[in-house]
Enzyme design. Structure first.
Site, PDB file in Angstrom:
ATOM      1  N   PHE A  39      -3.155  -0.238  -0.937  1.00  0.00           N
ATOM      2  CA  PHE A  39      -1.705  -0.068  -0.814  1.00  0.00           C
ATOM      3  C   PHE A  39      -1.384   1.369  -0.433  1.00  0.00           C
ATOM      4  O   PHE A  39      -1.857   2.308  -1.083  1.00  0.00           O
ATOM      5  CB  PHE A  39      -1.016  -0.437  -2.138  1.00  0.00           C
ATOM      6  N   ALA A  77      -4.264   1.399  -5.212  1.00  0.00           N
ATOM      7  CA  ALA A  77      -3.122   2.130  -4.646  1.00  0.00           C
ATOM      8  C   ALA A  77      -3.569   3.546  -4.327  1.00  0.00           C
ATOM      9  O   ALA A  77      -4.299   4.165  -5.108  1.00  0.00           O
ATOM     10  CB  ALA A  77      -1.965   2.155  -5.635  1.00  0.00           C
ATOM     11  N   CYS A  78      -3.125   4.062  -3.198  1.00  0.00           N
ATOM     12  CA  CYS A  78      -3.467   5.430  -2.802  1.00  0.00           C
ATOM     13  C   CYS A  78      -2.880   6.420  -3.819  1.00  0.00           C
ATOM     14  O   CYS A  78      -1.680   6.366  -4.135  1.00  0.00           O
ATOM     15  CB  CYS A  78      -2.911   5.732  -1.419  1.00  0.00           C
ATOM     16  N   ILE A  79      -3.704   7.341  -4.278  1.00  0.00           N
ATOM     17  CA  ILE A  79      -3.260   8.273  -5.316  1.00  0.00           C
ATOM     18  C   ILE A  79      -2.235   9.279  -4.780  1.00  0.00           C
ATOM     19  O   ILE A  79      -1.255   9.586  -5.463  1.00  0.00           O
ATOM     20  CB  ILE A  79      -4.467   8.974  -5.991  1.00  0.00           C
ATOM     21  N   SER A  82       1.008   7.481  -4.325  1.00  0.00           N
ATOM     22  CA  SER A  82       1.532   7.104  -5.641  1.00  0.00           C
ATOM     23  C   SER A  82       2.167   8.302  -6.336  1.00  0.00           C
ATOM     24  O   SER A  82       3.289   8.228  -6.837  1.00  0.00           O
ATOM     25  CB  SER A  82       0.412   6.541  -6.520  1.00  0.00           C
TER      26      SER A  82
END
Lengths: 118, 123
Positions: A39, A77-79, A82
């Site tokens: 994501f 999810a991409c940090i 995020s």
């Protein structure tokens, strides 16, 4: 076939979140392998645990959590995306995780197809 | 890693650089992919071609500009930057208007190059 699924848009806001889920479900049903679901952009909101969608509507967060757990799919999810949006590892639905963009690169290289939604 | 493991990956800039975050976060992706030593290229299509146009000043819209990042993409392994000829001409631009050396090609040619890719990632 080995697929990576990439979701660029947020839940409810855009059809991409639904289409990506339906694609993933159909691919698994046909016996394909989902290497990773990743994501990015507002897509990171898809797997957060603070939302309470109306009970008479689909629960997009739970759907992702269930499909990840039931099929052992690495769902990430991409940090960076995020953190920019107020999400950290405390806010992930069960069966998902937060990690770096390297996880997208690794999945793309290791898959036969990348399918992007949004 | 032997050569057989190197994959062709194309990043497609489709959207205007400002107003949404797609173009900016797209660049972040390219920088990270750079560490994986793949054969990377970019294609600029439609309003996406504005992303690499010279003379951008983002001070007035209060955001951090990222045009300088284009200067390092070659070092990160982006070997080709293709600009769609028709998109460029429709917007009154020429090859000299870009901050990096671009290859101006037809839509059909970009399509052919896309077919050679292991993956394409759109922004």
């Amino acid at each position: 076939m080995k697929f990576t699924v990439l979701v660029h848009e947020g839940p409810y806001n855009h059809q991409a979140a639904d289409t990506a889920y339906n694609f993933t479900k159909a691919a698994i049903a046909k016996g394909h392998e989902i290497v990773r679901i990743f994501f990015y952009h507002d897509g990171v909101y898809n797997i957060t645990n603070q939302a309470e969608p109306p009970q008479d509507d689909r629960d997009i967060y739970k759907r992702w959590s269930d499909i990840a757990k039931d099929n052992g799919i690495d769902t990430v999810a991409c940090i960076a995306a995020s953190k920019r949006r107020g999400i950290n590892d405390k806010y992930m639905v069960e069966g998902t995780r937060i990690s770096g963009l390297g996880q997208l690169a690794d999945a793309v290289i290791g898959s036969e197809r990348l399918v992007t939604f949004g | 890693m032997n050569d057989d493991d190197v994959k062709k990956i194309m990043f497609i800039m489709r959207q205007a650089p400002h107003g949404t975050i797609y173009s900016y976060e797209g660049l972040e992706t390219i920088l990270v992919f750079g560490a994986f030593e793949q054969e990377m290229s970019m294609a600029f299509i439609g309003d996406g071609i504005f992303a690499a146009v010279k003379g951008q000043d983002t001070e007035g819209i209060g955001i951090k500009g990222f045009i300088k990042t284009y200067g390092v993409l070659e070092d990160y392994g982006v070997d080709h930057m293709y600009v769609d000829k028709e998109s460029m001409e429709e917007r009154g631009l020429t090859p000299e208007d870009f901050v990096v050396d671009v290859e101006v090609v037809s839509a059909a040619e970009i399509g052919r190059i896309m077919e050679e890719q292991h993956a394409t990632i759109p922004y």
